[in-house]
Write an enzyme that holds these catalytic residues in place. Structure first.
Site, PDB file in Angstrom:
ATOM      1  N   THR A  14       0.835  -1.214   0.000  1.00  0.00           N
ATOM      2  CA  THR A  14       0.000   0.000   0.000  1.00  0.00           C
ATOM      3  C   THR A  14       0.865   1.257   0.000  1.00  0.00           C
ATOM      4  O   THR A  14       0.707   2.144  -0.847  1.00  0.00           O
ATOM      5  CB  THR A  14      -0.895   0.002   1.268  1.00  0.00           C
ATOM      6  N   VAL A  15       1.800   1.346   0.945  1.00  0.00           N
ATOM      7  CA  VAL A  15       2.567   2.599   1.096  1.00  0.00           C
ATOM      8  C   VAL A  15       3.688   2.690   0.057  1.00  0.00           C
ATOM      9  O   VAL A  15       3.859   3.732  -0.593  1.00  0.00           O
ATOM     10  CB  VAL A  15       3.141   2.714   2.527  1.00  0.00           C
ATOM     11  N   ARG A  46       8.641  -9.056  -1.894  1.00  0.00           N
ATOM     12  CA  ARG A  46       8.748 -10.520  -1.865  1.00  0.00           C
ATOM     13  C   ARG A  46       8.567 -11.130  -3.244  1.00  0.00           C
ATOM     14  O   ARG A  46       9.297 -12.006  -3.665  1.00  0.00           O
ATOM     15  CB  ARG A  46       7.693 -11.096  -0.915  1.00  0.00           C
ATOM     16  N   LYS A 107       6.205   2.255  12.512  1.00  0.00           N
ATOM     17  CA  LYS A 107       6.135   2.689  13.919  1.00  0.00           C
ATOM     18  C   LYS A 107       6.497   1.578  14.883  1.00  0.00           C
ATOM     19  O   LYS A 107       7.041   1.829  15.962  1.00  0.00           O
ATOM     20  CB  LYS A 107       4.754   3.265  14.265  1.00  0.00           C
ATOM     21  N   VAL A 134       3.776   8.124  12.377  1.00  0.00           N
ATOM     22  CA  VAL A 134       2.782   8.629  13.335  1.00  0.00           C
ATOM     23  C   VAL A 134       1.742   9.459  12.594  1.00  0.00           C
ATOM     24  O   VAL A 134       2.066  10.461  11.945  1.00  0.00           O
ATOM     25  CB  VAL A 134       3.450   9.495  14.430  1.00  0.00           C
ATOM     26  N   GLY A 136      -0.119   8.973   9.901  1.00  0.00           N
ATOM     27  CA  GLY A 136      -0.204   8.939   8.430  1.00  0.00           C
ATOM     28  C   GLY A 136       0.282  10.210   7.757  1.00  0.00           C
ATOM     29  O   GLY A 136       1.456  10.560   7.840  1.00  0.00           O
ATOM     30  N   ILE A 138      -0.346  13.360   8.343  1.00  0.00           N
ATOM     31  CA  ILE A 138      -0.266  14.623   9.108  1.00  0.00           C
ATOM     32  C   ILE A 138       1.196  14.935   9.424  1.00  0.00           C
ATOM     33  O   ILE A 138       1.885  14.076   9.979  1.00  0.00           O
ATOM     34  CB  ILE A 138      -1.042  14.513  10.441  1.00  0.00           C
ATOM     35  N   GLU A 192      -3.182  -2.747   9.733  1.00  0.00           N
ATOM     36  CA  GLU A 192      -1.873  -3.396   9.728  1.00  0.00           C
ATOM     37  C   GLU A 192      -2.005  -4.806   9.153  1.00  0.00           C
ATOM     38  O   GLU A 192      -3.108  -5.369   9.097  1.00  0.00           O
ATOM     39  CB  GLU A 192      -1.322  -3.476  11.159  1.00  0.00           C
ATOM     40  N   LYS A 207       2.753   4.541  18.345  1.00  0.00           N
ATOM     41  CA  LYS A 207       2.804   5.962  17.944  1.00  0.00           C
ATOM     42  C   LYS A 207       2.890   6.872  19.161  1.00  0.00           C
ATOM     43  O   LYS A 207       3.611   7.879  19.150  1.00  0.00           O
ATOM     44  CB  LYS A 207       1.556   6.284  17.115  1.00  0.00           C
TER      45      LYS A 207
END
Ligand code: NDP
Ligand code: HSE
Length: 432
Positions: A14-15, A46, A107, A134, A136, A138, A192, A207
């Site tokens: 995702t990230v 992977r 985190k 921490v 996302g 912001i 997660e 966080k």
């Protein structure tokens, strides 16, 4: 324009995929702002053959993420794998030891190994950055580390887990079922890999421990966070809270009490007129109170590919500009350990919900235990006969010591009339 910042990226989920998309889409603007281009030169995940909707042909591929730390012309390694141990932390250690800057959204790893990694980065004069770890998207790490650096922070608290806030606010607004909303949060990329980390409060605790180290200049102490999650919250609790003028939110709260560090993650009843009661969906909000700035509130998307990638790339822009400075606002080696404050000394109102057998004497048994522990009851409601014939008793106490509330529940723990553990939530007050 000077030479590009060359990065290697481990993790393309995702990230990680979001980071590549953002760097591709905004490349010219980012280069203008950073003063030089930011170029991905190598990646690892992977499964090379997984369809990620990305063209990976321009990049060196490695099956082993640890190889990225050894590529000589890489300036900065970006870790988007996850997990407090294993490949993520090995990659962090190897990269920093090899003199490469390191950016992570992880985190769990920072909460467990942050002091060691910060010391390593500082000793090597390279950057270790973790904005995305921490809240996302912001920029709360930047806001506290830089914008509020002139203040003594008195306390820091807020909504730190997007998945839990999405679940609680969706249950509240639509009466939805817990499991169904959790599944949706997973589909949206908020949760997660093990969603237990979200709903049991562990992710928020990671966080919070990071924020506390940054705000108070004390050594990061994840083990000192008292942690409870939202797994046991019933639709009836949400309804009761509403009828009392509150909304349920999972909050992280840290402060220095008489020189000791208090850190807790727990569901709270938040008064409807408090700004945190109006934070819905996967939005996060962090409140920090500085002795000169007053109350600062940071609010925005707490999870998901776009917002998290935005925070990761902001860290890369800082590194490209030559950012340096202490990882947690002051050098890791000068951050002392803090003694842990005991929550039993805290005083406030609590919401307690029991599931009990519907028979004579049960209410008297509960109220007697409260009386014996010196806990006074402000209001009490008995509701909702369930299929198995049990009923719910929900109460709000007057201001009481948390130690006394715990003692009353301990007295009741052997009662055959009470099913499971009672649900305890504190009512958020201005003095928390
Ligand atoms: P995903 O599960 O979506 O992605 C994880 C990626 O890591 C996958 O690409 C996977 O490869 C890769 N990976 C797993 N094991 C290895 C390994 N041994 N070597 C190389 N690559 C590996 O996770 P997310 O993107 O959601 O999360 C990544 C990190 O960002 C975590 O630390 C998370 O806590 C954090 N984070 C996530 C947020 C979110 O909203 N999702 C927000 C803020 C932080 P493959 O694709 O081949 O399976
Ligand atoms: N699982 C996390 C959350 C992702 O729901 O907040 C953002 O850190």
């Amino acid at each position: 324009m000077t030479s590009p910042l060359r990065i290697a990226l481990a993790g393309l989920g995702t990230v990680g995929s979001g980071v590549i998309e953002l760097l591709n889409e905004n490349s010219q603007m980012i280069a203008d702002r950073a003063g030089r281009p930011i170029e991905v030169i190598a990646v690892s995940a992977r499964d090379k053959n997984r369809d990620r909707g990305l063209d990976l042909s321009p990049y060196i591929w490695s099956d082993n993420a640890l190889d990225l730390a050894a590529i000589s012309d890489v300036d900065c390694v970006v870790e988007m794998i996850g997990g407090s141990e294993g490949v993520a932390v090995d990659l962090a250690r190897n990269s920093l030891n090899n003199g490469k800057s390191f950016v992570t959204a992880n985190k769990a790893m920072i909460a467990h190994h942050g002091m060691e990694l910060a010391g390593l980065a500082e000793s090597k004069s390279v950057s270790l950055k973790y904005e995305a770890a921490v809240a996302g998207g912001i920029p709360v790490i930047k806001g506290l580390r830089e914008g509020a650096s002139a203040n003594r922070i008195e306390r820091v608290y807020g909504i730190l887990n997007g998945t839990c806030n999405y679940i609680l606010s969706t249950m509240e607004q639509h009466g939805s079922d817990f499991e169904e909303v959790l599944k949706k949060a997973q589909e949206l990329g908020y949760a997660e890999a093990d969603p237990g980390f979200d709903i049991d409060g562990v992710d928020a605790a990671h966080k919070l421990a990071i924020l506390a180290a940054l705000c108070f200049g004390k050594s990061l102490d994840f083990g000192g966070v008292e942690t409870a999650g939202i797994r046991s919250i019933m639709a009836a609790d949400i309804g009761q809270a509403k009828s009392l003028g509150y909304r349920i939110r999972l909050l992280g709260m840290a402060r220095i009490d008489d020189g000791k560090l208090f850190q807790r993650v727990n569901p709270y009843l938040v008064p409807e007129d408090h700004p945190l009661a109006h934070i819905s969906g996967s939005t996060n909000a962090v409140v920090a109170e500085g002795n000169f700035s007053g109350r600062l509130m940071f609010q925005g998307a707490g999870a998901g590919d776009g917002p998290t990638a935005s925070a990761v790339v902001a860290d890369l822009v800082d590194i490209a500009r030559g950012d340096s400075g202490a990882v947690f606002a002051m050098p890791a080696e000068s951050m002392p350990s803090a003694e842990r404050a005991e929550s039993g000394n805290r005083e406030g109102k609590s919401y307690i919900r029991f599931v009990v057998a519907d028979k004579p004497g049960v209410l008297a048994e509960i109220t007697a235990a409260m009386r014996d522990a010196n806990v006074s009851i402000e209001s009490l409601i008995q509701t909702q006969k369930t299929d198995d014939g049990s009923v719910l008793i929900s109460m709000v106490t007057h201001n009481s010591l948390e130690r006394d509330v715990a003692e009353s529940l301990e007295k009741l723990s052997s009662s055959s009339n009470i099913q499971g553990s009672p649900m305890v939530m504190h009512l958020l007050s201005e003095t928390d």
